[in-house]
Design an enzyme around this catalytic site. Structure first.
Site, PDB file in Angstrom:
ATOM      1  N   CYS A 246       0.867  -1.177   0.000  1.00 29.96           N
ATOM      2  CA  CYS A 246       0.000   0.000   0.000  1.00 29.96           C
ATOM      3  C   CYS A 246       0.907   1.231   0.000  1.00 29.96           C
ATOM      4  CB  CYS A 246      -0.890  -0.021   1.246  1.00 29.96           C
ATOM      5  SG  CYS A 246      -1.932   1.436   1.409  1.00 29.96           S
TER       6      CYS A 246
ATOM      7  N   CYS B 134      -2.608  14.741   3.535  1.00 29.37           N
ATOM      8  CA  CYS B 134      -3.720  14.761   2.570  1.00 29.37           C
ATOM      9  C   CYS B 134      -4.542  16.024   2.805  1.00 29.37           C
ATOM     10  CB  CYS B 134      -4.606  13.532   2.756  1.00 29.37           C
ATOM     11  SG  CYS B 134      -5.942  13.425   1.532  1.00 29.37           S
TER      12      CYS B 134
ATOM     13  N   CYS C 197     -10.701  10.034   8.845  1.00 30.20           N
ATOM     14  CA  CYS C 197      -9.376   9.572   8.402  1.00 30.20           C
ATOM     15  C   CYS C 197      -8.272  10.363   9.089  1.00 30.20           C
ATOM     16  CB  CYS C 197      -9.261   9.703   6.885  1.00 30.20           C
ATOM     17  SG  CYS C 197      -7.647   9.182   6.247  1.00 30.20           S
TER      18      CYS C 197
ATOM     19  N   CYS D  18      -6.018   1.001   7.303  1.00 29.90           N
ATOM     20  CA  CYS D  18      -6.600   2.073   6.490  1.00 29.90           C
ATOM     21  C   CYS D  18      -6.942   3.280   7.348  1.00 29.90           C
ATOM     22  CB  CYS D  18      -7.893   1.616   5.825  1.00 29.90           C
ATOM     23  SG  CYS D  18      -7.712   0.145   4.848  1.00 29.90           S
TER      24      CYS D  18
HETATM   25  N1  SAH Z   1      -7.570   9.565  -1.011  1.00 31.42           N
HETATM   26  C1  SAH Z   1      -7.803   8.256  -1.607  1.00 31.42           C
HETATM   27  C2  SAH Z   1      -6.707   7.287  -1.285  1.00 31.42           C
HETATM   28  C3  SAH Z   1      -6.611   6.869   0.168  1.00 31.42           C
HETATM   29  S1  SAH Z   1      -7.387   5.357   0.298  1.00 31.42           S
HETATM   30  C4  SAH Z   1      -9.171   7.771  -1.182  1.00 31.42           C
HETATM   31  O1  SAH Z   1      -9.745   8.335  -0.254  1.00 31.42           O
HETATM   32  O2  SAH Z   1      -9.690   6.849  -1.785  1.00 31.42           O
HETATM   33  C5  SAH Z   1      -7.630   5.118   1.979  1.00 31.42           C
HETATM   34  C6  SAH Z   1      -8.900   4.319   2.225  1.00 31.42           C
HETATM   35  O3  SAH Z   1      -9.036   4.088   3.631  1.00 31.42           O
HETATM   36  C7  SAH Z   1     -10.109   5.111   1.791  1.00 31.42           C
HETATM   37  O4  SAH Z   1     -11.130   4.328   1.272  1.00 31.42           O
HETATM   38  C8  SAH Z   1     -10.475   5.729   3.109  1.00 31.42           C
HETATM   39  O5  SAH Z   1     -11.727   6.240   3.105  1.00 31.42           O
HETATM   40  C9  SAH Z   1     -10.265   4.587   4.065  1.00 31.42           C
HETATM   41  N2  SAH Z   1     -10.168   5.050   5.456  1.00 31.42           N
HETATM   42  C10 SAH Z   1      -9.833   6.278   5.872  1.00 31.42           C
HETATM   43  N3  SAH Z   1      -9.862   6.361   7.212  1.00 31.42           N
HETATM   44  C11 SAH Z   1     -10.248   5.148   7.660  1.00 31.42           C
HETATM   45  C12 SAH Z   1     -10.431   4.590   8.965  1.00 31.42           C
HETATM   46  N4  SAH Z   1     -10.242   5.321  10.065  1.00 31.42           N
HETATM   47  N5  SAH Z   1     -10.812   3.314   9.048  1.00 31.42           N
HETATM   48  C13 SAH Z   1     -10.981   2.563   7.942  1.00 31.42           C
HETATM   49  N6  SAH Z   1     -10.798   3.031   6.693  1.00 31.42           N
HETATM   50  C14 SAH Z   1     -10.440   4.310   6.540  1.00 31.42           C
END
Ligand code: SAH
Length: 357
Positions: A109, A116, A123, A339
């Site tokens: 990943c 960001c 997030c 994530c």
């Molecule tokens: N900016 C892009 C790439 C990052 S992907 C995007 O948002 O798609 C990161 C993934 O993890 C995204 O789907 C995001 O929403 C998810 N994510 C973010 N915070 C999280 C959390 N606290 N728990 C689980 N998933 C989360």
């Protein structure tokens, strides 16, 4: 090390740039293809190791260019085998990448921005702020480092662009990196094993569809309605959920695959049966599958994970409506590698977010 005097980095140049560089040095363009193989397929760490170039050319190249990968400053090992890498970049910015071993495959990943700018409410990356776009070599260097350090196994590599940052806000550098990753004479990652995740920056998504080689697409949806999505994701004000889905449905997925809609389940907020039914209606009839991500909590995140029963019920409703659905298993949670848990380090100063195109 003082990098202000550093030479330009050979690592990060794509095939076209390497061929042009060779011609500018009075060499035939195909030498650029040879260097491409050394940099991204064989992944040597020194120009001197490029043994099918003449010694003279290697010396001239080494006089004008460096060959380097970003510096790893920390490795965090999770109980589940996941490894989180912390890279320190030349200007002190830090980014994270994650190595995720699985039964039949292994996944890297990677991040495309330090921090960001999108500020999704759940997030940690967004909460801790934005620093800058990564350069192509800083993106590819994450892949090279993780591949180099992983145990030698026959399992296929998957790469997910789901780390820190919004890849489509760093379009040019990300697309060059994707091209090198998918090149058979590069990292040779199959297009269907490479997934870019985005909230749906529409002009960039339209551009990506027209690229000659494209990765899989994942869309961060997280809500079934505009009203709720707007509360969780400020970007909804700019790019409407319906327009994002419409564009995603037109995206040519490699080998006839389907787009993935990511949906973080937040206890009591977007995880009720009514949300599941609304999501099924929103996506019903279209191609695509839903990947549910139970929230990975952290003290700074003002939401709670869903209950087990809520996840099961949400899944059941989607399945019954014939929307393909899976639940993402958290990996590396104990080292904040899951994530949404990657974030700028203490003491790093975020900068004001740039305007979204
Ligand atoms: N900016 C892009 C790439 C990052 S992907 C995007 O948002 O798609 C990161 C993934 O993890 C995204 O789907 C995001 O929403 C998810 N994510 C973010 N915070 C999280 C959390 N606290 N728990 C689980 N998933 C989360």
């Amino acid at each position: 090390m003082d990098r202000s005097l550093a030479k330009p980095n050979l690592f990060g140049l794509d095939r076209a740039a390497l061929r042009a560089l060779m011609e500018s040095m009075g060499e035939p363009a195909y030498r650029g293809d040879q260097i491409h193989l050394w940099l991204y397929r064989r992944r040597v760490r020194a120009i001197a190791e490029m043994t099918d170039l003449t010694k003279g050319l290697r010396e001239r190249l080494a006089a004008s260019h460096d060959l380097r990968w970003p510096e790893v400053t920390e490795r965090g090992h999770s109980r589940d085998g996941t490894v989180k890498y912390l890279f320190r970049l030349d200007d002190g910015a830090t980014v994270e990448s994650v190595y995720i071993p699985e039964e039949r495959r292994r996944t890297i990943c990677i991040s495309t921005q330090a921090g960001c700018p999108l500020k999704c409410a759940f997030c940690l990356t967004g909460i801790s702020g934005y620093k800058r776009n990564l350069k192509t070599w800083e993106i590819l260097g994450q892949v090279a480092t993780v591949m180099a350090e992983a145990p030698p196994e026959q399992k296929a590599w998957n790469v997910v662009v789901m780390g820190m940052g919004e890849p489509l806000l760093n379009y040019d550098n990300t697309v060059v990196a994707l091209r090198v990753m998918m090149d058979p004479d590069g990292f040779a990652v199959a297009a269907k094993k490479l997934t870019l995740s985005t909230v749906g920056i529409l002009p960039a998504l339209e551009k990506l569809m027209k690229e000659p080689v494209r990765p899989n697409l994942a869309i961060s949806l997280h809500a079934p309605t505009k009203e709720l999505r707007r509360e969780l994701m400020p970007i909804e004000e700019r790019y409407d959920i319906h327009d994002v889905i419409e564009a995603a449905q037109r995206y040519p997925i490699p080998r006839g695959g389907a787009v993935t809609y990511e949906y973080v389940l937040l206890g009591g907020v977007n995880d009720r049966p009514a949300h599941a039914r609304a999501l099924a209606r929103l996506l019903g009839g279209g191609k695509g599958k839903v990947n549910l991500i139970p929230l990975n909590p952290a003290p700074e995140i003002p939401f709670a994970p869903p209950t087990r029963a809520a996840v099961d019920e949400f899944c059941r409703i989607l399945s019954e409506a014939r929307v393909p659905v899976s639940v993402r298993r958290p990996r590396g949670q104990d080292i904040l590698a899951a994530c949404g848990q990657l974030h700028l380090k203490r003491g790093e100063v975020p900068v004001p977010a740039p305007a979204v195109p």
